[in-house]
Scaffold this motif. Structure first.
Motif, mmCIF file in Angstrom:
data_model
loop_
_atom_site.group_PDB
_atom_site.id
_atom_site.type_symbol
_atom_site.label_atom_id
_atom_site.label_comp_id
_atom_site.label_asym_id
_atom_site.label_seq_id
_atom_site.Cartn_x
_atom_site.Cartn_y
_atom_site.Cartn_z
ATOM 1 N N THR A 1 120.653 59.589 -5.935
ATOM 2 C CA THR A 1 119.323 59.791 -5.364
ATOM 3 C C THR A 1 119.289 59.348 -3.906
ATOM 4 O O THR A 1 119.656 58.213 -3.579
ATOM 5 N N ALA A 2 118.877 60.256 -3.034
ATOM 6 C CA ALA A 2 118.868 59.962 -1.599
ATOM 7 C C ALA A 2 118.299 61.158 -0.846
ATOM 8 O O ALA A 2 118.122 62.245 -1.422
ATOM 9 N N THR B 1 116.518 63.768 -6.078
ATOM 10 C CA THR B 1 116.131 62.697 -6.987
ATOM 11 C C THR B 1 116.762 62.966 -8.342
ATOM 12 O O THR B 1 116.552 64.028 -8.927
ATOM 13 N N ARG C 1 122.663 54.965 5.952
ATOM 14 C CA ARG C 1 123.186 56.307 5.762
ATOM 15 C C ARG C 1 124.694 56.235 5.500
ATOM 16 O O ARG C 1 125.409 55.436 6.117
ATOM 17 N N ARG D 1 124.064 60.976 3.311
ATOM 18 C CA ARG D 1 122.872 60.661 2.521
ATOM 19 C C ARG D 1 122.409 59.253 2.814
ATOM 20 O O ARG D 1 123.194 58.383 3.212
ATOM 21 N N GLN D 2 121.124 59.070 2.603
ATOM 22 C CA GLN D 2 120.540 57.749 2.780
ATOM 23 C C GLN D 2 119.594 57.462 1.628
ATOM 24 O O GLN D 2 118.596 58.158 1.446
ATOM 25 N N ALA D 3 119.950 56.479 0.847
ATOM 26 C CA ALA D 3 119.118 56.054 -0.272
ATOM 27 C C ALA D 3 118.087 55.041 0.225
ATOM 28 O O ALA D 3 118.285 54.397 1.254
ATOM 29 N N TYR E 1 119.456 63.789 1.698
ATOM 30 C CA TYR E 1 120.733 64.341 2.109
ATOM 31 C C TYR E 1 120.566 65.073 3.442
ATOM 32 O O TYR E 1 119.688 65.929 3.583
ATOM 33 N N LYS F 1 118.876 51.575 1.993
ATOM 34 C CA LYS F 1 120.304 51.525 2.298
ATOM 35 C C LYS F 1 120.597 52.265 3.587
ATOM 36 O O LYS F 1 119.800 53.063 4.069
#
Length: 122
Positions: free
Chosen positions: A91-92, A119, A45, A38-40, A94, A43
């Motif tokens: 939250t990200a 989300t 991954r 995941r990557q918010a 995916y 930020k």
């Protein structure tokens, strides 16, 4: 070559659940190790969970251990990520990835999906 395709993302309140699915176009995903990442916003991954191609070994990031479960259904050519007790920090976007071995990182992951947005609202 296998092309992972994610689905199941959406909007959920904190404490709720979602199940993400990773299917495959092209070759079957059943013979690949699969990972979720995941990557918010803002930020890098990060690793979430992974499962060996046999399904006998799973790996989880500490941040999701006990809340998320990765599994696979070879008959449906699909890998799932069941996410319970969701938090706003989950939250990200995916991403599902397939490759030759599973671990606690993206090493061994060769094929990546385009991602699905999760989300979690407070």
């Amino acid at each position: 070559q296998v092309q992972p395709v994610e689905s199941g993302g959406g909007l959920v309140q904190a404490g709720g659940s979602l199940r993400l699915s990773c299917a495959a176009s092209g070759r079957t995903i059943s013979t690949y190790a699969v990972g979720w990442f995941r990557q918010a916003p803002g930020k890098e991954r990060e690793f979430v969970a992974a499962i060996s191609w046999t399904g006998s070994t799973t790996y989880y990031a500490d941040s999701v251990k006990g809340r998320f479960t990765i599994s696979r259904d070879s008959a449906k050519n699909t890998v799932y990520l069941q996410m319970n007790s969701l938090k706003p920090e989950d939250t990200a976007i995916y991403y599902c990835a397939a490759g030759h071995w599973a671990s606690y990182s993206d090493q061994g992951m060769d094929y990546w999906g385009k991602g699905t947005l999760v989300t979690v609202t407070s």
